[in-house]
Scaffold this motif. Structure first.
Motif, PDB file in Angstrom:
ATOM      1  N   LEU A   1      -3.901  -1.718-104.179  1.00 42.01           N
ATOM      2  CA  LEU A   1      -3.054  -0.526-103.948  1.00 42.01           C
ATOM      3  C   LEU A   1      -1.750  -0.316-104.022  1.00 42.01           C
TER       4      LEU A   1
ATOM      5  N   TRP B   1      -0.632  -0.337-107.669  1.00 40.15           N
ATOM      6  CA  TRP B   1      -0.924   0.947-108.005  1.00 40.15           C
ATOM      7  C   TRP B   1      -0.044   2.120-107.270  1.00 40.15           C
TER       8      TRP B   1
ATOM      9  N   ILE C   1      -0.381   5.138-110.333  1.00 35.53           N
ATOM     10  CA  ILE C   1      -1.225   6.048-110.220  1.00 35.53           C
ATOM     11  C   ILE C   1      -0.609   7.704-109.940  1.00 35.53           C
TER      12      ILE C   1
ATOM     13  N   GLY D   1      -3.635   1.788-113.684  1.00 34.18           N
ATOM     14  CA  GLY D   1      -3.510   2.996-112.704  1.00 34.18           C
ATOM     15  C   GLY D   1      -2.962   4.029-113.229  1.00 34.18           C
TER      16      GLY D   1
ATOM     17  N   ILE E   1      -5.990   5.712-114.552  1.00 39.18           N
ATOM     18  CA  ILE E   1      -6.699   6.211-113.475  1.00 39.18           C
ATOM     19  C   ILE E   1      -6.132   7.714-112.765  1.00 39.18           C
ATOM     20  N   GLY E   2      -4.776   7.622-112.789  1.00 38.54           N
ATOM     21  CA  GLY E   2      -4.121   8.934-112.065  1.00 38.54           C
ATOM     22  C   GLY E   2      -4.328  10.135-113.176  1.00 38.54           C
TER      23      GLY E   2
ATOM     24  N   GLY F   1     -10.602   9.734-108.169  1.00 35.62           N
ATOM     25  CA  GLY F   1     -10.454   8.445-108.873  1.00 35.62           C
ATOM     26  C   GLY F   1     -11.366   7.420-108.552  1.00 35.62           C
TER      27      GLY F   1
ATOM     28  N   SER G   1     -11.410   3.687-110.737  1.00 34.70           N
ATOM     29  CA  SER G   1     -11.086   2.539-110.057  1.00 34.70           C
ATOM     30  C   SER G   1     -12.275   1.470-109.946  1.00 34.70           C
TER      31      SER G   1
ATOM     32  N   THR H   1     -11.497   0.386-101.420  1.00 34.04           N
ATOM     33  CA  THR H   1     -10.040   0.387-102.110  1.00 34.04           C
ATOM     34  C   THR H   1     -10.039   1.625-102.859  1.00 34.04           C
ATOM     35  N   ALA H   2     -11.328   2.069-103.326  1.00 35.02           N
ATOM     36  CA  ALA H   2     -11.233   3.442-104.232  1.00 35.02           C
ATOM     37  C   ALA H   2     -10.806   4.636-103.233  1.00 35.02           C
TER      38      ALA H   2
ATOM     39  N   VAL I   1      -7.221   4.728-103.531  1.00 36.52           N
ATOM     40  CA  VAL I   1      -6.886   5.471-104.662  1.00 36.52           C
ATOM     41  C   VAL I   1      -6.959   6.756-104.647  1.00 36.52           C
TER      42      VAL I   1
END
Length: 272
Positions: A88, A91, A95, A152, A155-156, A166, A170, A187-188, A191
């Motif tokens: 994290l 990112w 992100i 990242g 993903i963003g 996301g 992720s 972890t997502a 995100v």
């Protein structure tokens, strides 16, 4: 104007969508936007919201609702020690930059094209989850530096354009580099925090002063919808977290694959 009975039915649909969204946020680490955006789009159509802003308000409002859902889901996963905080932190800049870029270009990108991309990507991830091929990896650990930052940003960007938290993207990135499904899901949830907060701000800014917005909107965020749906997501999200940690790896993979398949089919159908 729609009849009162129709409004009640759609209000109940919004509340139900909030329940499912919260459950998914905790279970799969996603914000539930893949469900909320199409529901909001239909409700706004019933209420006569202009097509010029209808999709944008659906996406912006979804991101607003994901803010508290993702924060609560993240805190619950972090309390269990399942979140990779190093990922994290890597990112933390890329992100949000991707999300801001999404808010800037949202008005100029074809919704049909984005739905098609997301549908294909969702189906590919689902196939990987179903087949569970360990050979489908890009490496034994996540890359560092520019490559991971670029991931990242992507993903963003795509999450911001689709109004999702996301988790789908992720999860794909982390599992392709050997991370477990449980850690990827946990972890997502973090995100989702990195996406939803700048996404909310960006869509408020992008829609500021736009004509044809529905009542009680700030930019592309409609606060009546937020008030109806957000409480349900907050209440239900921790139950999804409990369920995620009660399932074994294979059960979580199959469940996540089924969820992605439903999302993909819905987007494909919307393109017909």
């Amino acid at each position: 104007m729609p009849e009162l009975s129709e409004l009640i039915v759609f209000a109940l649909a919004l509340i139900a969508a909030g329940v499912v969204s919260g459950l998914l946020a905790g279970l799969f680490g996603v914000g539930g936007g893949a469900i909320l955006v199409p529901v909001f789009y239909q409700v706004y159509g019933l209420l006569g919201v202009s097509d010029a802003v209808r999709t944008h308000v659906a996406v912006g409002t979804s991101l607003a609702i994901i803010v508290p859902t993702s924060i609560r889901s993240f805190r619950a996963h972090k309390a269990r020690g399942a979140v990779d905080m190093d990922v994290l932190r890597g990112w933390a800049l890329s992100i949000p930059v991707g999300v801001v870029a999404a808010a800037l270009i949202a008005a100029y990108v074809s919704g049909a094209e984005l739905r098609g991309i997301f549908a294909v990507l969702s189906m590919l991830i689902a196939i990987r989850m179903f087949l569970n091929r360990q050979s489908w990896r890009l490496g034994d650990d996540l890359p560092k530096g520019a490559i991971n930052a670029g991931a990242g940003f992507g993903i963003g960007l795509f999450s911001g354009l689709m109004g999702v938290g996301g988790g789908v993207l992720s999860n794909l990135w982390m599992t392709l580099f050997g991370r477990s499904v449980h850690q990827s899901v946990a972890t997502a949830s973090g995100v989702g925090v990195l996406i939803s907060i700048p996404g909310l701000i960006g869509y408020v800014w992008a829609g500021w002063g736009e004509p044809f917005l529905p009542p009680f909107s700030t930019g592309f965020v409609n606060w009546i919808t937020v008030a109806l749906v957000m409480p349900m997501t907050l209440i239900v999200a921790p139950y999804g977290v409990r369920l995620a940690h009660a399932l074994d790896k294979r059960q979580l993979e199959i469940g996540f694959g089924l969820f992605l398949t439903v999302v993909s089919i819905r987007f494909f159908v919307s393109l017909l």
